[in-house]
Design a protein around this motif. Structure first.
Motif, PDB file in Angstrom:
ATOM      1  N   SER A 186       0.779  -1.332  -0.026  1.00  0.00           N
ATOM      2  CA  SER A 186      -0.199  -0.098  -0.018  1.00  0.00           C
ATOM      3  C   SER A 186       0.846   1.188  -0.012  1.00  0.00           C
ATOM      4  CB  SER A 186      -0.968   0.031   1.446  1.00  0.00           C
ATOM      5  OG  SER A 186      -1.780   1.162   1.332  1.00  0.00           O
ATOM      6  N   SER A 208      -1.677  -1.450  -4.093  1.00  0.00           N
ATOM      7  CA  SER A 208      -2.538  -0.667  -3.949  1.00  0.00           C
ATOM      8  C   SER A 208      -2.164   0.811  -3.790  1.00  0.00           C
ATOM      9  CB  SER A 208      -3.492  -0.919  -2.714  1.00  0.00           C
ATOM     10  OG  SER A 208      -4.430   0.090  -2.448  1.00  0.00           O
ATOM     11  N   THR A 210      -2.668   4.886  -4.045  1.00  0.00           N
ATOM     12  CA  THR A 210      -3.607   5.884  -4.128  1.00  0.00           C
ATOM     13  C   THR A 210      -2.985   7.251  -4.493  1.00  0.00           C
ATOM     14  OG1 THR A 210      -5.003   4.696  -2.399  1.00  0.00           O
ATOM     15  CG2 THR A 210      -5.347   7.162  -2.443  1.00  0.00           C
ATOM     16  N   ILE A 232      -4.110  -2.406  -8.118  1.00  0.00           N
ATOM     17  CA  ILE A 232      -5.595  -1.202  -7.793  1.00  0.00           C
ATOM     18  C   ILE A 232      -4.718   0.289  -7.697  1.00  0.00           C
ATOM     19  CG2 ILE A 232      -7.196  -0.562  -5.918  1.00  0.00           C
ATOM     20  CD1 ILE A 232      -7.489  -3.351  -5.094  1.00  0.00           C
ATOM     21  N   THR A 234      -6.232   3.878  -7.208  1.00  0.00           N
ATOM     22  CA  THR A 234      -7.401   4.865  -6.892  1.00  0.00           C
ATOM     23  C   THR A 234      -6.872   6.434  -6.759  1.00  0.00           C
ATOM     24  OG1 THR A 234      -8.061   3.269  -5.364  1.00  0.00           O
ATOM     25  CG2 THR A 234      -8.845   5.276  -5.150  1.00  0.00           C
TER      26      THR A 234
END
Length: 333
Positions: A186, A208, A210, A232, A234
């Protein structure tokens, strides 16, 4: 009572024997470490390692106080502290911030926002952070104003995330990938203006990433955002597209979630392939966005069980002047 007394007597009897065995083992470990091949040729005087019962232990020459617990720390007869590698990482007990500045140095510790304390490169800060055991805490890399080089996000131990926070920061990629994040866990990235990249962001596998603050995407030779193989990406903040690219977003077997954002286009970017490309079970959630400005080129291509979810945004939702293509297996809803 007699049984308890017998047990106590037995323990008292064997304790000296166990202590002698332990002392002997420590002496043997000290001898073994003293003659083992060094694992770090740049620090041959202090860094030695060996497998003990299948577990790696590393000599910490700077530590002269930690007690011998027989499991994670072994103290030899000459006072050397050998630590199980799994606990050799510094374990955070609070959130931590590292600083990067154009007048810093990678020989610094990175913990002070001064020329004498900050790192020079983002990559050095990342490497130091990823060598920690973050436990339940997060780490922030604050990057000052100026121009810096591209960087690679790496796997780390702990919950995270690790955040790269720019402040009037420019990343001049000078070809290649601005942010590489493969199986990296992350991460958060914000406050950066990108230029001269092939892929500005490339996330792949168990990653992930972001985008949680202002970003400006300059010219790229492949894609601004490329997500693959389960990654992912975002966006939770508005951003700007200031340069042309064959593709703005590619989602191939991954999820890109950019919904409810204001996306500003300056200078009329040109998509030589398509603004959005989704395929191979990839997904793009892009509903409720507001686009300001114009672009040229194809609006979208979706195929091969890819899904673009707009909640009824319509065929002209994405900026461009060429109609999108919904090919075999593609869903545009």
């Amino acid at each position: 009572m007699a049984l308890i007394g017998w047990s106590s007597s037995w323990v008292d009897t064997v304790r000296p024997v166990k202590a002698a065995i332990r002392a002997y083992m420590r002496d043997q470990l000290a001898h073994y470490f003293a003659t083992a091949a060094e694992v770090n040729a740049t620090s041959t005087a202090v860094t030695k390692a060996i497998l003990i019962g299948g577990a790696p232990f590393i000599l910490d020459a700077a530590d002269v106080t930690t007690a011998d617990d027989g499991v994670n720390v072994i103290v030899s007869s000459d006072g050397g502290r050998y630590k199980r590698a799994s606990v050799a990482r510094e374990k955070l007990v609070a959130n931590r911030t590292y600083y990067v500045r154009t007048d810093g140095s990678d020989a610094n510790g990175g913990l002070a926002n001064t020329a004498a304390g900050a790192f020079l490169t983002i990559q050095k800060a990342i490497d130091v952070a990823c060598a920690l055991d973050l436990s339940i805490y997060s780490t922030t890399v604050n990057v000052g104003a100026g121009t810096f080089a591209k960087f690679t996000c790496k796997p780390y131990v702990g919950t995270g995330p690790i955040s790269i926070v720019g402040a009037s920061t420019t990343i001049d990629v000078a070809a290649g990938v601005g942010v590489t994040a493969y199986d990296a866990g992350s991460w958060q990235v914000s406050g950066i203006t990108w230029s001269n990249s092939a892929n500005t962001i490339h996330a792949k596998g168990r990653t992930s990433l972001t985008i949680n603050g202002t970003m400006t995407y300059g010219a790229a030779s492949n894609a601004h955002i490329l997500a693959e193989n389960g990654a992912i990406v975002t966006a939770t903040a508005d951003y700007t597209i200031a340069g042309s690219s064959p593709t703005h977003i590619q989602s191939v077997g991954a999820l890109v979630d950019i919904a409810g954002r204001t996306i500003t286009l300056t200078g009329t970017p040109a998509w030589s392939f398509t603004m959005v490309y989704v395929s191979g079970l990839g997904r793009l959630k892009a509903f409720s966005n507001t686009f300001t400005g114009a672009a040229t080129g194809r609006r979208f291509i979706v195929e091969d069980n890819g899904l673009i979810r707009l909640n009824g945004g319509g065929a002209n939702y994405f900026p461009g002047d060429v109609a999108g293509l919904q090919l075999t297996g593609g869903q545009y809803v």
